[in-house]
Design a protein around this motif. Structure first.
Motif, PDB file in Angstrom:
ATOM      1  N   ASP A 101     -79.106 -27.897   2.315  1.00 21.75           N
ATOM      2  CA  ASP A 101     -79.854 -26.736   2.782  1.00 21.75           C
ATOM      3  C   ASP A 101     -79.040 -25.476   2.491  1.00 21.75           C
ATOM      4  N   LEU A 102     -79.484 -24.679   1.523  1.00 22.16           N
ATOM      5  CA  LEU A 102     -78.735 -23.499   1.114  1.00 22.16           C
ATOM      6  C   LEU A 102     -78.881 -22.328   2.086  1.00 22.16           C
ATOM      7  N   SER A 103     -79.774 -22.439   3.047  1.00 23.44           N
ATOM      8  CA  SER A 103     -79.964 -21.347   3.997  1.00 23.44           C
ATOM      9  C   SER A 103     -78.992 -21.419   5.174  1.00 23.44           C
ATOM     10  N   ARG A 104     -78.217 -22.472   5.241  1.00 24.11           N
ATOM     11  CA  ARG A 104     -77.305 -22.646   6.374  1.00 24.11           C
ATOM     12  C   ARG A 104     -75.991 -21.918   6.150  1.00 24.11           C
ATOM     13  N   SER A 105     -75.397 -21.481   7.243  1.00 23.63           N
ATOM     14  CA  SER A 105     -74.062 -20.884   7.195  1.00 23.63           C
ATOM     15  C   SER A 105     -73.052 -21.973   6.866  1.00 23.63           C
ATOM     16  N   VAL A 106     -72.127 -21.650   5.974  1.00 20.85           N
ATOM     17  CA  VAL A 106     -71.147 -22.654   5.540  1.00 20.85           C
ATOM     18  C   VAL A 106     -70.279 -23.113   6.716  1.00 20.85           C
ATOM     19  N   ARG A 107     -69.915 -22.191   7.586  1.00 16.33           N
ATOM     20  CA  ARG A 107     -68.996 -22.554   8.678  1.00 16.33           C
ATOM     21  C   ARG A 107     -69.621 -23.518   9.675  1.00 16.33           C
ATOM     22  N   THR A 108     -70.955 -23.625   9.697  1.00 16.97           N
ATOM     23  CA  THR A 108     -71.613 -24.561  10.612  1.00 16.97           C
ATOM     24  C   THR A 108     -71.879 -25.922   9.968  1.00 16.97           C
ATOM     25  N   MET A 109     -71.529 -26.068   8.706  1.00 18.92           N
ATOM     26  CA  MET A 109     -71.823 -27.307   7.986  1.00 18.92           C
ATOM     27  C   MET A 109     -70.865 -28.431   8.366  1.00 18.92           C
ATOM     28  N   SER A 110     -71.386 -29.649   8.291  1.00 24.12           N
ATOM     29  CA  SER A 110     -70.553 -30.831   8.467  1.00 24.12           C
ATOM     30  C   SER A 110     -69.665 -31.014   7.243  1.00 24.12           C
ATOM     31  N   LYS A 111     -68.693 -31.911   7.353  1.00 25.21           N
ATOM     32  CA  LYS A 111     -67.814 -32.202   6.216  1.00 25.21           C
ATOM     33  C   LYS A 111     -68.623 -32.678   5.010  1.00 25.21           C
ATOM     34  N   GLY A 112     -69.620 -33.524   5.255  1.00 27.81           N
ATOM     35  CA  GLY A 112     -70.425 -34.039   4.155  1.00 27.81           C
ATOM     36  C   GLY A 112     -71.192 -32.954   3.436  1.00 27.81           C
ATOM     37  N   ASN A 113     -71.768 -32.000   4.204  1.00 24.31           N
ATOM     38  CA  ASN A 113     -72.516 -30.912   3.570  1.00 24.31           C
ATOM     39  C   ASN A 113     -71.602 -29.944   2.838  1.00 24.31           C
ATOM     40  N   LYS A 114     -70.410 -29.715   3.360  1.00 32.84           N
ATOM     41  CA  LYS A 114     -69.447 -28.881   2.631  1.00 32.84           C
ATOM     42  C   LYS A 114     -69.043 -29.558   1.322  1.00 32.84           C
TER      43      LYS A 114
END
Length: 334
Positions: A151-164
């Motif tokens: 999901d490209l609309s999410r803030s990077v700092r709120t992402m899980s390790k997998g999404n990062k």
């Protein structure tokens, strides 16, 4: 992540869906990466020593070894994030130190320790990376994000390790670089996304891109790599073609006879080890050709026989630890 690692192809690069970046790259050689006596000490502590390695243009090479073996140190030396104690490397025909900026435009790099600065949304960050690379078609970015369910609309700092990790993969692949350098690329990915990543690697290789992929898990590398190199204790232990490992694959065998058998009859057979007999049941491990065992078994009445499929990871690790005990044996693969 160093900013120079995020630079990509310039707008005039010779690039389309089936071709790789060529500007600033000497493509007259079929060798993408050369390391000669590459050595790095951190004070008295060894990072990597005496590494001699070649990676061919267009191949996928797995770079294997347990954590702390020297994989990340090697990658950082190749990209000039570290300076060698001695030795030399050439990447895409360029000197990593002298030609650093030009080289990094041609590389997609995923570090093992992934960190993104700031609090931007993923799409904002990727647009920044795209601009730094001279422009990347946004459809290429969104296509990769869709494949990886990011999901490209999410803030990077709120992402899980997998999404990062997915975000890191998108920024590495999105400009279709000549060389992909991936350090533990499936860390944090679920099994479905691991398979999607491996499909992306296959497609990159089919398009002529070179992939240098560090991992401590052979089972994922064996699905895409033509050759694998293993490091242990900061030194190169082996370079092997993947298919050659299967020729000496380790199998676990269990055989049920009509009557009890003598373990001595099987213990001396070439390639047979770990013989355990319990009455009419024989269990053993066979390394390489199974023919000697089959001929010995045929002298008895057999009720049942079970043999596991060759496990390449077990085979490779068996070789790895054998090499560790035997000393520094470096083996070359064609």
């Amino acid at each position: 992540m160093p900013a120079t690692a995020l630079a990509g192809c310039r707008p005039n690069a010779d690039l389309d869906a089936g071709r790789r970046c060529r500007d600033d790259v000497d493509m007259t050689s079929d060798i993408a990466v050369v390391a000669e006596n590459l050595t790095k000490f951190y004070g008295q502590r060894l990072g990597i020593e005496g590494l001699d390695l070649e990676v061919h243009v267009g191949e996928v090479m797995g770079f294997l070894g347990p954590n702390g073996a020297g994989k990340t140190t090697t990658i950082r030396l190749l990209l000039d994030f570290l300076r060698p104690t001695r030795g030399h490397a050439s990447v895409l025909g360029l000197d990593p130190r002298r030609d650093k900026a030009a080289l990094h435009r041609q590389i997609g790099y995923l570090p093992g320790e992934l960190a993104f600065p700031g609090r931007d949304r993923a799409d904002v960050l990727l647009r920044f990376f795209a601009a730094a690379r001279g422009g990347v078609a946004w459809s290429q970015v969104t296509g990769l994000a869709e494949r990886l369910d990011l999901d490209l609309s999410r803030s990077v700092r709120t992402m899980s390790k997998g999404n990062k990790q997915k975000l890191g993969l998108v920024q590495a692949f999105m400009h279709r670089p000549a060389l992909l350098v991936l350090d533990e690329p499936t860390s944090g990915l679920d099994p479905l996304m691991q398979q999607e990543f491996l499909a992306m690697v296959r497609e990159a290789s089919a398009a002529g891109q070179t992939v240098f992929m560090s991992s401590h898990v052979l089972s994922e590398v064996q699905q895409v790599a033509g050759r694998v190199a293993v490091v242990r204790g900061g030194r190169l232990a082996a370079v092997e073609r993947v298919e050659s490992l299967g020729k000496r694959a380790v199998r676990a065998v269990e055989i049920h006879f009509d009557d009890p058998v003598d373990p001595a009859e099987f213990s001396a057979l070439p390639g047979v080890s770990g013989v355990v007999v319990s009455g009419p049941v024989l269990k053993c491990t066979i390394d390489g050709r199974i023919d000697p065992l089959i001929k010995a078994v045929a002298r008895h009445q057999v009720v049942d026989m079970l043999s596991t499929e060759p496990d390449l990871e077990e085979t490779f690790l068996s070789f790895y630890y054998h090499a560790e005990g035997a000393g520094d044996a470096s083996r070359a693969g064609a």
